[in-house]
Design an enzyme around this catalytic site. Structure first.
Site, PDB file in Angstrom:
ATOM      1  N   ASP A   1      58.080  78.550  21.298  1.00 32.19           N
ATOM      2  CA  ASP A   1      56.325  77.782  21.813  1.00 32.19           C
ATOM      3  C   ASP A   1      56.833  76.839  22.765  1.00 32.19           C
ATOM      4  OD1 ASP A   1      54.725  75.421  20.889  1.00 32.19           O
ATOM      5  OD2 ASP A   1      55.118  77.078  19.443  1.00 32.19           O
TER       6      ASP A   1
ATOM      7  N   HIS B   1      53.113  70.984  21.491  1.00 29.33           N
ATOM      8  CA  HIS B   1      53.027  72.371  20.336  1.00 29.33           C
ATOM      9  C   HIS B   1      53.782  72.034  19.712  1.00 29.33           C
ATOM     10  CE1 HIS B   1      51.108  76.298  19.610  1.00 29.33           C
ATOM     11  NE2 HIS B   1      50.147  75.434  19.274  1.00 29.33           N
TER      12      HIS B   1
ATOM     13  N   ASN C   1      42.362  81.893  16.928  1.00 28.69           N
ATOM     14  CA  ASN C   1      40.878  80.507  17.304  1.00 28.69           C
ATOM     15  C   ASN C   1      39.895  80.877  17.417  1.00 28.69           C
ATOM     16  OD1 ASN C   1      43.203  78.989  15.462  1.00 28.69           O
ATOM     17  ND2 ASN C   1      42.976  77.588  17.357  1.00 28.69           N
TER      18      ASN C   1
ATOM     19  N   SER D   1      47.534  77.715  14.943  1.00 31.69           N
ATOM     20  CA  SER D   1      49.267  77.581  15.459  1.00 31.69           C
ATOM     21  C   SER D   1      49.765  76.424  14.212  1.00 31.69           C
ATOM     22  CB  SER D   1      48.823  76.938  16.341  1.00 31.69           C
ATOM     23  OG  SER D   1      48.300  77.808  17.758  1.00 31.69           O
TER      24      SER D   1
END
Length: 321
Positions: A49, A86, A177, A244
């Site tokens: 990430d 994130h 998404n 996520s």
């Protein structure tokens, strides 16, 4: 290698200086109910990430190491700090420890390997992703968690994932998404669309399918992905939404399942066997398999089934005295 990979787009709903609670998503998948059996101890999860806030109080002691594959900090491999938020949010959902305050994750005793493959802007080169996957395999992690995606099917990335799975590493990815709230249409994002990965779609905290969640034939299951509270930058907390956020619920759950299943079978289960154990811990929500795959992650599903199948319960159902 051309092309860019990005974090699955997400929305920051709120930020907070301090909280003290079990996040609703963690509770909804029944994680606290199985902590007496396992808290993820001994399982290492590689998070690919944007890095992590390594000083966050809720992640102290869980981070076992890391590596930077991006151009941030002049490419210094030893600095894997998060400048985006994130990756820190994902880490908290997996293994937050919530001492006197803060949030607790699904597997609060799992070990985290922070592999920074996306930069401060949340984007990264495919080469960074591939190198991160290969590094995770070299480190012999148990699980790889990737809340990232892109539109391109990159053969070298697919091959790296296949090698990881061949080493019995569970690879868990966000479905994406780009959904249009229509079950009949397909939306594709990679690596989530690869058959070898465990692809995670999103539902809200009422277990209703998220409008943004990708639908396709490779979705394996769904987990909470809307209004998810977790750790954030500078020791703070934030509520985010996206597939996520659903993915780390499953990554943490697989740490719990691996410990419980290996102990039960008295041996190390293979990747396909562990996947089967995950599927056994899902419940259908009534949506198309394109939207929910095998169903909603529910860690006590086996216990609930056992209750229904007790002899006295069966007799009562049959109407006998």
């Amino acid at each position: 290698m051309a092309g860019q990979m990005r974090v699955i787009p997400f929305q920051v709903v709120t930020q907070a200086e301090q909280v003290h609670e079990t996040p609703q998503g963690v509770a909804l998948i029944q994680a606290p109910q199985v902590w007496e059996q396992s808290r993820g101890e001994g399982v290492t999860i590689a998070i690919l990430d944007t890095g992590c806030d390594t000083d966050h109080p809720d992640l102290q002691g869980r981070i076992q190491g890391g590596r930077n594959f991006t151009g941030d900090d002049e490419g210094n491999p030893d600095i894997y700090e998060d400048y985006n938020g994130h990756g820190t949010h994902v880490a908290g959902t997996i293994a937050g420890i919530a001492n006197d305050s803060g949030v607790v994750g699904v597997a609060p005793e799992a070990n985290l390997l922070i592999l920074k493959v996306l930069d401060h802007q949340g984007s990264g080169q495919y080469e960074w992703i591939i190198n991160g996957i290969n590094y995770a395999v070299e480190q012999k992690v148990d699980i790889i968690s990737m809340s990232l995606g892109g539109p391109e099917d990159v053969p070298a990335m697919h091959e790296a994932i296949q090698k990881a799975v061949a080493q019995n590493i569970l690879v868990i990815c966000a479905a994406g998404n780009e959904g249009d709230s229509q079950e009949s249409t397909d939306e594709y994002g990679y690596p989530g669309y690869y058959n070898e990965v465990i692809s995670v779609g999103s539902v809200n905290l009422s277990r209703q399918s998220s409008e943004f969640s990708n639908t396709n034939t490779e979705v394996d299951l769904v987990a909470p992905g809307e209004d998810i509270l977790s750790t954030y930058l500078d020791g703070k907390y934030a509520t985010l939404s996206g597939t996520s956020m659903a993915t780390p619920h499953v990554s943490g759950a697989m740490a719990l399942i691996k410990v419980i299943a290996n102990r039960s079978f008295e041996r190390e289960l293979t990747e396909p066997e562990l996947y089967a154990q995950l599927v056994r811990r899902t419940i259908p929500l009534g949506y198309s398999p394109r939207a929910e795959g095998n169903g909603f992650l529910y860690l006590t599903a086996l216990e609930k089934l056992a209750e229904v199948l007790k002899p006295e319960a069966v007799v009562k159902m049959l109407g006998r005295s």
